[in-house]
Design a protein around this motif. Sequence first.
Motif, PDB file in Angstrom:
ATOM      1  N   ILE A  34       0.841  -1.205   0.000  1.00  8.02           N
ATOM      2  CA  ILE A  34       0.000   0.000   0.000  1.00  8.02           C
ATOM      3  C   ILE A  34       0.872   1.251   0.000  1.00  8.02           C
ATOM      4  O   ILE A  34       0.649   2.186  -0.779  1.00  8.02           O
ATOM      5  N   VAL A  35       1.881   1.264   0.844  1.00  9.03           N
ATOM      6  CA  VAL A  35       2.783   2.415   0.903  1.00  9.03           C
ATOM      7  C   VAL A  35       3.554   2.543  -0.409  1.00  9.03           C
ATOM      8  O   VAL A  35       3.763   3.657  -0.910  1.00  9.03           O
ATOM      9  N   GLY A  36       3.947   1.428  -1.001  1.00  7.65           N
ATOM     10  CA  GLY A  36       4.634   1.471  -2.289  1.00  7.65           C
ATOM     11  C   GLY A  36       3.753   2.055  -3.382  1.00  7.65           C
ATOM     12  O   GLY A  36       4.211   2.850  -4.205  1.00  7.65           O
ATOM     13  N   GLY A  37       2.478   1.665  -3.397  1.00  5.39           N
ATOM     14  CA  GLY A  37       1.550   2.208  -4.375  1.00  5.39           C
ATOM     15  C   GLY A  37       1.330   3.701  -4.200  1.00  5.39           C
ATOM     16  O   GLY A  37       1.283   4.459  -5.176  1.00  5.39           O
ATOM     17  N   VAL A  38       1.217   4.141  -2.958  1.00  8.81           N
ATOM     18  CA  VAL A  38       1.050   5.574  -2.683  1.00  8.81           C
ATOM     19  C   VAL A  38       2.291   6.342  -3.118  1.00  8.81           C
ATOM     20  O   VAL A  38       2.195   7.430  -3.714  1.00  8.81           O
ATOM     21  N   MET A  39       3.470   5.786  -2.851  1.00  5.89           N
ATOM     22  CA  MET A  39       4.707   6.460  -3.255  1.00  5.89           C
ATOM     23  C   MET A  39       4.805   6.562  -4.782  1.00  5.89           C
ATOM     24  O   MET A  39       5.214   7.597  -5.310  1.00  5.89           O
ATOM     25  N   MET A  40       4.439   5.484  -5.495  1.00  9.43           N
ATOM     26  CA  MET A  40       4.483   5.538  -6.956  1.00  9.43           C
ATOM     27  C   MET A  40       3.509   6.589  -7.490  1.00  9.43           C
ATOM     28  O   MET A  40       3.835   7.331  -8.417  1.00  9.43           O
ATOM     29  N   PHE A  41       2.315   6.666  -6.911  1.00  8.85           N
ATOM     30  CA  PHE A  41       1.345   7.662  -7.341  1.00  8.85           C
ATOM     31  C   PHE A  41       1.872   9.075  -7.100  1.00  8.85           C
ATOM     32  O   PHE A  41       1.777   9.946  -7.965  1.00  8.85           O
ATOM     33  N   LEU A  42       2.444   9.312  -5.925  1.00  5.25           N
ATOM     34  CA  LEU A  42       2.961  10.651  -5.617  1.00  5.25           C
ATOM     35  C   LEU A  42       4.129  11.024  -6.519  1.00  5.25           C
ATOM     36  O   LEU A  42       4.208  12.163  -7.002  1.00  5.25           O
ATOM     37  N   LEU A  43       5.041  10.081  -6.755  1.00  2.54           N
ATOM     38  CA  LEU A  43       6.170  10.380  -7.632  1.00  2.54           C
ATOM     39  C   LEU A  43       5.710  10.618  -9.068  1.00  2.54           C
ATOM     40  O   LEU A  43       6.237  11.508  -9.749  1.00  2.54           O
ATOM     41  N   ALA A  44       4.716   9.854  -9.542  1.00  5.42           N
ATOM     42  CA  ALA A  44       4.190  10.086 -10.891  1.00  5.42           C
ATOM     43  C   ALA A  44       3.498  11.435 -10.972  1.00  5.42           C
ATOM     44  O   ALA A  44       3.628  12.163 -11.967  1.00  5.42           O
ATOM     45  N   PHE A  45       2.764  11.813  -9.935  1.00  5.66           N
ATOM     46  CA  PHE A  45       2.085  13.106  -9.912  1.00  5.66           C
ATOM     47  C   PHE A  45       3.099  14.254  -9.961  1.00  5.66           C
ATOM     48  O   PHE A  45       2.928  15.222 -10.693  1.00  5.66           O
ATOM     49  N   ILE A  46       4.195  14.106  -9.212  1.00  4.53           N
ATOM     50  CA  ILE A  46       5.239  15.141  -9.216  1.00  4.53           C
ATOM     51  C   ILE A  46       5.878  15.212 -10.600  1.00  4.53           C
ATOM     52  O   ILE A  46       6.125  16.311 -11.132  1.00  4.53           O
ATOM     53  N   ALA A  47       6.150  14.062 -11.219  1.00  5.05           N
ATOM     54  CA  ALA A  47       6.794  14.061 -12.534  1.00  5.05           C
ATOM     55  C   ALA A  47       5.902  14.682 -13.587  1.00  5.05           C
ATOM     56  O   ALA A  47       6.368  15.450 -14.433  1.00  5.05           O
ATOM     57  N   VAL A  48       4.591  14.412 -13.550  1.00  5.88           N
ATOM     58  CA  VAL A  48       3.675  14.978 -14.533  1.00  5.88           C
ATOM     59  C   VAL A  48       3.501  16.469 -14.302  1.00  5.88           C
ATOM     60  O   VAL A  48       3.432  17.249 -15.260  1.00  5.88           O
ATOM     61  N   SER A  49       3.449  16.886 -13.047  1.00  4.93           N
ATOM     62  CA  SER A  49       3.255  18.307 -12.767  1.00  4.93           C
ATOM     63  C   SER A  49       4.503  19.129 -13.146  1.00  4.93           C
ATOM     64  O   SER A  49       4.383  20.300 -13.503  1.00  4.93           O
ATOM     65  N   MET A  50       5.699  18.523 -13.095  1.00  6.67           N
ATOM     66  CA  MET A  50       6.913  19.233 -13.476  1.00  6.67           C
ATOM     67  C   MET A  50       7.106  19.266 -14.990  1.00  6.67           C
ATOM     68  O   MET A  50       7.798  20.148 -15.496  1.00  6.67           O
ATOM     69  N   ALA A  51       6.495  18.331 -15.705  1.00  9.58           N
ATOM     70  CA  ALA A  51       6.704  18.245 -17.158  1.00  9.58           C
ATOM     71  C   ALA A  51       5.964  19.336 -17.912  1.00  9.58           C
ATOM     72  O   ALA A  51       5.068  19.960 -17.511  1.00  9.58           O
TER      73      ALA A  51
END
Length: 51
Positions: A34-51
């Motif tokens: 669960i924590v791994g899934g949340v971390m992947m979602f947050l990192l993907a959100f940060i990457a998309v927002s920076m792009a």
Amino acid sequence: MSDSHASPNPHEVAAHEVDPVEAVLPMIPIVLPIVGGVMMFLLAFIAVSMA
């Protein structure tokens, strides 16, 4: 003058104490993905927002 509420035998106390690590171990297979899934979602959100 024996105190009836004296501290119990140290060996009896050690047998009843719960190790914090042993208390958390059964939850690791549930919490870790669960924590791994949340971390992947947050990192993907940060990457998309920076792009």
